[in-house]
Design an enzyme around this catalytic site. Sequence first.
Site, PDB file in Angstrom:
ATOM      1  CB  CYS C   2      -0.779  -0.004   1.328  1.00 23.79           C
ATOM      2  SG  CYS C   2      -1.310  -1.347   2.075  1.00 23.79           S
ATOM      3  NE  ARG C  16      -4.438   1.827   2.101  1.00 25.13           N
ATOM      4  CZ  ARG C  16      -4.538   1.366   3.336  1.00 25.13           C
ATOM      5  NH1 ARG C  16      -5.238   1.636   4.302  1.00 25.13           N
ATOM      6  NH2 ARG C  16      -3.415   0.397   3.781  1.00 25.13           N
ATOM      7  CG  ASN C  79       0.335  -5.808   4.441  1.00 20.49           C
ATOM      8  OD1 ASN C  79      -0.170  -5.921   5.579  1.00 20.49           O
ATOM      9  ND2 ASN C  79       0.169  -6.112   3.464  1.00 20.49           N
TER      10      ASN C  79
END
Lengths: 323, 323, 323, 323
Positions: C2, C16, C79
């Site tokens: 991401c 995002r 992540n």
Amino acid sequence: MCTALTLKTRNFYFGRTLDLDKSYSEEVVINPRKFCFYLRNGYTIKTHYAIIGTAYVKDNFPLYYDAVNEMGLCIAGLNFVNYAYYSKERESMINVAQFEFIPYLLSKCASVRQAEEELKNMNVTDTPFSADLPVADLHWIISDKEKSITVEYTREGVNIYDNHIGILTNNPPFDMQLFNLNNYINLTPEQPHNRFSENINLDLYSLGMGAIGLPGDCSSQSRFVRAAFNKLNSVTGEGETDGVNQFFHILGGVQFSRGCCKGVNDYEITVYTSCCDVEKGIYYYTTYENHMINAVKMHNVNLDDEELFRYPHIKSEQFNFQN
Amino acid sequence: MCTALTLKTRNFYFGRTLDLDKSYSEEVVINPRKFCFYLRNGYTIKTHYAIIGTAYVKDNFPLYYDAVNEMGLCIAGLNFVNYAYYSKERESMINVAQFEFIPYLLSKCASVRQAEEELKNMNVTDTPFSADLPVADLHWIISDKEKSITVEYTREGVNIYDNHIGILTNNPPFDMQLFNLNNYINLTPEQPHNRFSENINLDLYSLGMGAIGLPGDCSSQSRFVRAAFNKLNSVTGEGETDGVNQFFHILGGVQFSRGCCKGVNDYEITVYTSCCDVEKGIYYYTTYENHMINAVKMHNVNLDDEELFRYPHIKSEQFNFQN
Amino acid sequence: MCTALTLKTRNFYFGRTLDLDKSYSEEVVINPRKFCFYLRNGYTIKTHYAIIGTAYVKDNFPLYYDAVNEMGLCIAGLNFVNYAYYSKERESMINVAQFEFIPYLLSKCASVRQAEEELKNMNVTDTPFSADLPVADLHWIISDKEKSITVEYTREGVNIYDNHIGILTNNPPFDMQLFNLNNYINLTPEQPHNRFSENINLDLYSLGMGAIGLPGDCSSQSRFVRAAFNKLNSVTGEGETDGVNQFFHILGGVQFSRGCCKGVNDYEITVYTSCCDVEKGIYYYTTYENHMINAVKMHNVNLDDEELFRYPHIKSEQFNFQN
Amino acid sequence: MCTALTLKTRNFYFGRTLDLDKSYSEEVVINPRKFCFYLRNGYTIKTHYAIIGTAYVKDNFPLYYDAVNEMGLCIAGLNFVNYAYYSKERESMINVAQFEFIPYLLSKCASVRQAEEELKNMNVTDTPFSADLPVADLHWIISDKEKSITVEYTREGVNIYDNHIGILTNNPPFDMQLFNLNNYINLTPEQPHNRFSENINLDLYSLGMGAIGLPGDCSSQSRFVRAAFNKLNSVTGEGETDGVNQFFHILGGVQFSRGCCKGVNDYEITVYTSCCDVEKGIYYYTTYENHMINAVKMHNVNLDDEELFRYPHIKSEQFNFQN
């Protein structure tokens, strides 16, 4: 795989690396003026300019990799695999076998300009030296202290390029190598300033960051860029030794360390590196196995002789013990 | 700017490059067992392991850049500018001035393991050697034939890293250098196959294309990657000369050619390159001005002597004329 | 995988990308002030700031990926595989399960400064949401219009970084991502001049050559650099629509095109891209399957309600036919 | 600066980006069969294949940037600055002004094969459209669902290349663009394994690391590589919407974000992106200012009409508010 280089200080230097996964019996060979060249086209060159260079001598014929004549003309042949294309014999032209290219031109020409004239009437043929020595795919850099050219015979015909940077490696063709340099326009030997953005502070955490992006691998295009960067930014003294020293440093930047590049049979190494002081006729070289610079002086032999003077490359490390 | 390297064949070699824009009076210095070390903490080391390495000798004190002792322990100090941070003296610890780091540990320790023990009680201080020799910002690689560690003193404290690849350059800290290697996971010394897409034919127009992406500049991070690639893929014979030869080839890949990198005052050059045959105590080196490998043998002097044996670096090209 | 981004024009935007090889049932979820949060530590938050963001709703609990509260505080979780490490419960601290991180802080804090205070007493635990929803390895960016921070829980402890560029991707830890930007100091959006050497003419054969060297792959470090370059050099109008438009263009530069990156099970795609106008509480988003920008307005619902307002992501292309 | 692309799923799509620092009044223009083309060579084309594409209409003449005819032949013209060279009129050939290239060929040819035949007799001239519209330096991609070619007129003559990857950007000439792809042979969309050395453990710290080395800047050569990688590895469904969606994603990878690239006057942006469903004659496009995909259907108008059907590009963001 090879890299050829010219360097001009107060003197003029010409040399190259030879990168292979095997080694023939390379020798420094001085070809005196009266050594007869028996050309495949039937003619014999009985007297010619004296020549010095590295060759593999087969049946008393010097198969030169790179050589310089006493007039200051220099030629090196470098691999040009899959691109090189040589013709069959043609009646109206002077047929010169590919392996005769270097000695033929160095025998007759005193300058790049004369070589260019000679090339107009030359037809480079695919005649092999012998059954066990097939034709090599080569292109050439021809230099004197004034200018350099690159000569490429391809399926589309001959291309003769002005080689104003005095560097040649291998594939792709020379014009594409030159074009590719444009992609490195951002590189600099100077300490860079932040151009990324004024909205962030960046840290020059090391010297040399201006050249980030310079390719470090040993493919032919990457060596071309690296040799160009190191040569074009080279700083050296004017003494003869200074120039020789720096020449080997620049070519040191494109050497193959054993293991870094797998060739067809074995790992590629820089079999030898040469640097000829063109005016003085001194041929310097190192081998992979020997870091010391060896040298052979053309003018230390009788150049009016008829037989080759042969100096096998020294292939073992020579140490200088200080105690 | 420097690169340190270990190489293990049947023998074990330890060495480094020193890259600077100026040169001090580097010498190979043998420090015999009874040469007295007067430490700044007041103690004197009267007998110790014999040491050989390159140093700048000031007031009869060998300021070692890299050195090896007779037990096979090796240390090199490399620039670590802006990261290195040394403390003031502390009562409960053994205070060792930064410039004493190498001789102190080499005097006392026979292995990396012993050095690690010693480091636990050591406080490395920022005491300068003299008013005109300010404290250098350094980190160290400590090696024997079994293992290597890297020692970094920073504002956050001391970090001792297992240096399993046996390479050290400069900034950033060692853990970041190691992490950065991950970004080169695609590189290979082998001839690559097409992984780009099965929907296109790509041409391996040169050998060495498997390593495209290897950085070619002289910044510290790029030299780390290049040295790692050339070392980890190194192929060499088992003879002593083979190892020395290959060691200089690997470090040749991270040399500075004059002009390619502007330093603070002048262009950076690789002032010297060293390679010590650790077991035999033979210290080999080249200088920028001299491609020949010079050597000094530790065991050719009386190691029970009390005075330094000094061999100034040879800084002019030594040619071997074959005619 | 991401990329999170902040952008400040006259307005402040936060958003995002979410890059995965599969898609859950993402929804825009408005969490009104009286929706009860039942924390795993036994406490219940009965009234809190209203929140809008994208979440996967499970058992009526909004598992937010990114969200903004009515006071202008914004958080996104990205992540951080293999680095993230959460603790067991600790008595002296406020234990917050990893999946409660976003709603807990957005419920209570009106600014980054308040969040920083809150973090001092928080212990983020590895309590899973349920047996079939294991703990995700995440790190977070917390932003308001004044500043951003990054919060990383690792085996070594918690690191809270000032995130002054307002970008977060994935591995490695944030300080290494920032350091890596230094390697791109030569890049510029401007037309470059020749810095390679004054001894050669180079050709600016294309616009954009000043940024040669910008990485184009989708690994987390390369996306960080690319997002930084495009954001820090972003030029945009001051209108609200201008900012939203530009925000999606910057994140468009780090999108995954299906097929370019193999994930664990399937090819990674940019499942959705969001951009929240923080002050107005308008949450804009696109999905891989739908280029049109959809939007949900926080203030169009009754924020004093007790139940979630849910707007499933629209996942089919909406065309505007002009004839 | 532009990128043209073809994509074949069950359907065939053709489109491009137009990257400029300014915008003309782009319109989707349907050119019905009986709209008269008055050629500068004196001839008039009175009936022809219907055409749809984006054009700047000047004096009722559609200056097409890219267009498709009802038979499925597609052409886009892209900048080819400093390389393009057009001739003066020649008697023996059909003289076609550079700005007539697209409508002339699309009027007459139903396939690439027919266009290739037509090109044999064509002389593309440097006749400007008008005094205030100088000749643009362009090269072209001509495609149908079976094959694509690239046509370049240079000082050395015309080069017609088989464009088997269906991509065109700008400089350098197409053969050099194709050759340059070889340098990316190591890149892969798959998760890579360690090829660096078996003597070190490397960490795949992120997905996508197999494509490290993919260039991320917006120069024409870098966009060519990136578009090739994303297209040749593209994975998409077979539905019409799937293909359109994926087409815009692939071209999204070569978009210009405002600020990342300084043009001559202002920052370059991707003024518009098009994707034509060739068989159905549906022309989809987005603009920089509008992420939504707009569409114009060729077969929704009377193709036997005599006047242009014009649909100005929509240049403002169209949001879909879900509440």
